[in-house]
Design an enzyme around this catalytic site. Structure first.
Site, PDB file in Angstrom:
ATOM      1  N   CYS A   1      -4.181   9.612  -1.102  1.00 18.66           N
ATOM      2  CA  CYS A   1      -4.360   8.301  -1.738  1.00 18.66           C
ATOM      3  C   CYS A   1      -4.701   7.295  -0.649  1.00 18.66           C
ATOM      4  CB  CYS A   1      -3.126   7.898  -2.544  1.00 18.66           C
ATOM      5  SG  CYS A   1      -1.632   7.667  -1.550  1.00 18.66           S
TER       6      CYS A   1
ATOM      7  N   ASN B   1      -0.592   6.553   1.384  1.00 19.05           N
ATOM      8  CA  ASN B   1       0.316   7.709   1.558  1.00 19.05           C
ATOM      9  C   ASN B   1       1.795   7.305   1.492  1.00 19.05           C
ATOM     10  OD1 ASN B   1       0.967  10.304   4.063  1.00 19.05           O
ATOM     11  ND2 ASN B   1       0.934  10.507   1.862  1.00 19.05           N
TER      12      ASN B   1
ATOM     13  N   CYS C   1       2.899   5.869  -1.870  1.00 13.69           N
ATOM     14  CA  CYS C   1       3.244   5.822  -3.303  1.00 13.69           C
ATOM     15  C   CYS C   1       2.734   7.061  -4.050  1.00 13.69           C
ATOM     16  CB  CYS C   1       2.674   4.556  -3.960  1.00 13.69           C
ATOM     17  SG  CYS C   1       3.309   3.016  -3.243  1.00 13.69           S
ATOM     18  N   ARG C   2       1.432   7.108  -4.310  1.00 16.90           N
ATOM     19  CA  ARG C   2       0.915   8.138  -5.212  1.00 16.90           C
ATOM     20  C   ARG C   2       0.873   9.533  -4.617  1.00 16.90           C
ATOM     21  NH1 ARG C   2      -4.516   5.191  -6.347  1.00 16.90           N
ATOM     22  NH2 ARG C   2      -4.025   4.577  -4.199  1.00 16.90           N
ATOM     23  N   SER C   3       0.326   9.671  -3.397  1.00 13.31           N
ATOM     24  CA  SER C   3       0.173  11.042  -2.871  1.00 13.31           C
ATOM     25  C   SER C   3       1.508  11.696  -2.494  1.00 13.31           C
ATOM     26  CB  SER C   3      -0.855  11.119  -1.740  1.00 13.31           C
ATOM     27  OG  SER C   3      -0.504  10.330  -0.638  1.00 13.31           O
TER      28      SER C   3
ATOM     29  N   ASP D   1      -2.914   2.765  -8.962  1.00 11.48           N
ATOM     30  CA  ASP D   1      -2.077   2.396  -7.816  1.00 11.48           C
ATOM     31  C   ASP D   1      -0.892   1.553  -8.305  1.00 11.48           C
ATOM     32  OD1 ASP D   1      -1.002   1.553  -5.459  1.00 11.48           O
ATOM     33  OD2 ASP D   1      -2.905   0.900  -4.581  1.00 11.48           O
TER      34      ASP D   1
END
Ligand code: 4NP
Length: 157
Positions: free
Chosen positions: A9, A12, A14-16, A124
């Site tokens: 993401c 690195n 939050c999402r990934s 996001d």
């Protein structure tokens, strides 16, 4: 040989890391021989643990991501991993620009692996609240299930 997967993401944090955590949990549940990591296209959060709201969302779902540390994606990643999965279209475009010609990794958008959700982004949640992080978890958990199924089918083929 385990299959190796990198989730990417922007930051690195939050999402990934949530995608990595969800995928690791799903792979363990199904006995899939896989290695997973995550990285950001940007390096601002290098060395940091995931955002505390991401850690909390994973914990609500029984997964501990607090030990992960952020790093920036490198050109070497394109030969270290079998698959690189981008969380949104901007991440994918950045990865396509960075990719060394002839490198091994297959690049795709994470939600392309979920039938009916092709082309969709994992939004996001950074400027959102807990509710947004729970939505992120649902997206990455759905993708992790679909991806694990796909990898198991490929392995059997
Ligand atoms: P992520 O969220 O890409 O899901 O980790 C973000 C984290 C940090 C920033 C942007 C997005 N940032 O601009 O610092």
């Amino acid at each position: 040989m385990p299959v190796s997967i990198l989730f990417v993401c922007l930051g690195n944090i939050c999402r990934s890391p949530l995608a990595e955590g969800a995928f690791r949990a799903e792979a363990a549940r199904r006995g899939l021989d896989a290695e997973a990591d995550s990285a950001g296209t940007g390096g601002w959060h290098r060395g940091e643990p995931p955002d505390r709201r991401a850690i909390a969302a994973a914990r609500r779902n029984g997964v501990d991501i607090s030990g992960l540390r952020a790093r920036q994606v490198t050109r070497a990643d394109f030969d270290r991993f079998d698959r690189i999965l981008a969380l949104d279209a901007e991440n994918l475009a950045d990865l396509e620009r960075l990719r060394p010609p002839g490198s091994r990794a297959r690049l795709s958008l994470l939600l392309d692996h979920v039938p009916g959700r092709e082309g969709e982004a994992v939004a996001d949640p950074y400027y959102g609240g807990d509710r947004h992080f729970d939505e992120t978890w649902r997206d990455v958990a759905e993708a992790a299930r679909a991806l694990a199924r796909e990898l198991i089918e490929e392995d059997a083929a």
